[in-house]
Design an enzyme around this catalytic site. Sequence first.
Site, PDB file in Angstrom:
ATOM      1  N   HIS A  89     -29.789 -28.409 -15.704  1.00 49.15           N
ATOM      2  CA  HIS A  89     -28.615 -28.746 -14.921  1.00 49.15           C
ATOM      3  C   HIS A  89     -27.600 -27.617 -15.051  1.00 49.15           C
ATOM      4  O   HIS A  89     -27.193 -27.020 -14.073  1.00 49.15           O
ATOM      5  CB  HIS A  89     -28.013 -30.075 -15.390  1.00 49.15           C
ATOM      6  CG  HIS A  89     -26.839 -30.525 -14.579  1.00 49.15           C
ATOM      7  ND1 HIS A  89     -26.124 -31.667 -14.856  1.00 49.15           N
ATOM      8  CD2 HIS A  89     -26.231 -29.990 -13.485  1.00 49.15           C
ATOM      9  CE1 HIS A  89     -25.148 -31.816 -13.986  1.00 49.15           C
ATOM     10  NE2 HIS A  89     -25.188 -30.802 -13.141  1.00 49.15           N
ATOM     11  N   GLU A 145     -22.877 -23.759 -10.078  1.00 50.10           N
ATOM     12  CA  GLU A 145     -22.755 -23.813 -11.540  1.00 50.10           C
ATOM     13  C   GLU A 145     -21.919 -22.662 -12.070  1.00 50.10           C
ATOM     14  O   GLU A 145     -21.103 -22.832 -12.979  1.00 50.10           O
ATOM     15  CB  GLU A 145     -24.147 -23.803 -12.184  1.00 50.10           C
ATOM     16  CG  GLU A 145     -24.962 -25.061 -11.916  1.00 50.10           C
ATOM     17  CD  GLU A 145     -24.254 -26.318 -12.368  1.00 50.10           C
ATOM     18  OE1 GLU A 145     -23.773 -26.367 -13.515  1.00 50.10           O
ATOM     19  OE2 GLU A 145     -24.138 -27.258 -11.558  1.00 50.10           O
ATOM     20  N   HIS A 149     -18.193 -23.671 -13.451  1.00 48.92           N
ATOM     21  CA  HIS A 149     -18.094 -23.675 -14.903  1.00 48.92           C
ATOM     22  C   HIS A 149     -17.945 -22.276 -15.510  1.00 48.92           C
ATOM     23  O   HIS A 149     -17.125 -22.063 -16.397  1.00 48.92           O
ATOM     24  CB  HIS A 149     -19.319 -24.370 -15.504  1.00 48.92           C
ATOM     25  CG  HIS A 149     -19.536 -25.754 -14.970  1.00 48.92           C
ATOM     26  ND1 HIS A 149     -18.682 -26.802 -15.250  1.00 48.92           N
ATOM     27  CD2 HIS A 149     -20.497 -26.260 -14.147  1.00 48.92           C
ATOM     28  CE1 HIS A 149     -19.118 -27.892 -14.631  1.00 48.92           C
ATOM     29  NE2 HIS A 149     -20.205 -27.582 -13.961  1.00 48.92           N
TER      30      HIS A 149
END
Length: 387
Positions: A89, A145, A149
């Site tokens: 993930h 992603e 992040h």
Amino acid sequence: MFSPTIAFVFVLLTLAPASPLSESLSVTGLLGRDTLISSGCSTTGTASCHNTSRVSNLCCFESPGGLLLQTQFWDTNPSTGPTNSWTIHGLFSCDTSFKENCDPSRAYTGISSLLSENGASDTLSFMNTHWVDINGNNEQFWEHEWSTHGTCMSTLKPSCLPSGSCGILRTVVKLFQTLPTFTWLSDAGITPSSSKTFTLSQLTSALKSASGVTPSLDCSSGALNQISWYFNLKGSIIDGTFVAIDAPESGSCPSSGIKYPPKSGSGSSPTSPPSGTPGSLPSRATIHAIHSGSTVGGLLSLGTWSTQTLATFTISGNCGVSDGKFSCGSGVSKTTFSAVSSGGNLLLASGGSTSFSSDGTPSGTTVFSVFTGSSHSQDYTLSIVST
């Protein structure tokens, strides 16, 4: 597109030996520092979240998001990734100051091309099998992603790394490779089943016995579908030491009756041999998709369906089918394909079938994974055009 002044930093992360994760994962032990770029940070100091006074150099101390978790998916409907592995993930920071999308100017695109151009095709190949989007939009998943992040991590700010970095991608891959969740459960006799259920204690005990720490497990409708491994960090994301810790909170799984269903693979059903006559594969060709009677793009170099400029394939190229998914590139096990002449087209055939399918139709920069058979929503054939 990436600016030519932006460098993609490739991170070397030592693979943990066959011992508990609590001994930590260090880049400075087995492999030493990355010879291409170094953060210049020590990995012997205080771990993130354990400081007793204010730290001024946040290039070498992840803060405020110093509690990190590496999360993995177990997707079964639809299935993603290998049937004997969980998938990635991402790597997140999570604490009371949790932030997202901190720097829109670094919301990079074109990650696949950048990895290939910088000699990281092995990483890209692994990402295409183990870091996959449930809808087939891998590139957008990776971009999300990073921008969501990676841009919020203090040790990855441009001021800390002169050329800039979205090197979190390689860090995530290497960290994931030290966390073989499927294998650890399997070694304890816990394997996917359509009938068995497990207790939370069985699952966490097996994982702690193998890793030395207790992860967090999440369930959906009583079925296991996500695991989170927690870490603190000494030094930089680029070349620091990940110190594994017990999950500070439990996940959403119940205490008992937890299902661990098997993945379905491609779900392809047997198909009848195609009509037409055998043909021969040309030495060089582009591969076009014929969808609903019209040509709609074709295959890129990694074997994905796209409407962008098509790749040129050679008869000796590395392309293959694994768990019903078609892919190309270094590290891919070759599959023997054939060609069938039908309706004036030379069609690619796998296992005697010319049927291929994807979970959507590409447009613009959106691409889709290619599967053998017609089990996915968009059916098409692949026409081989000699170049």
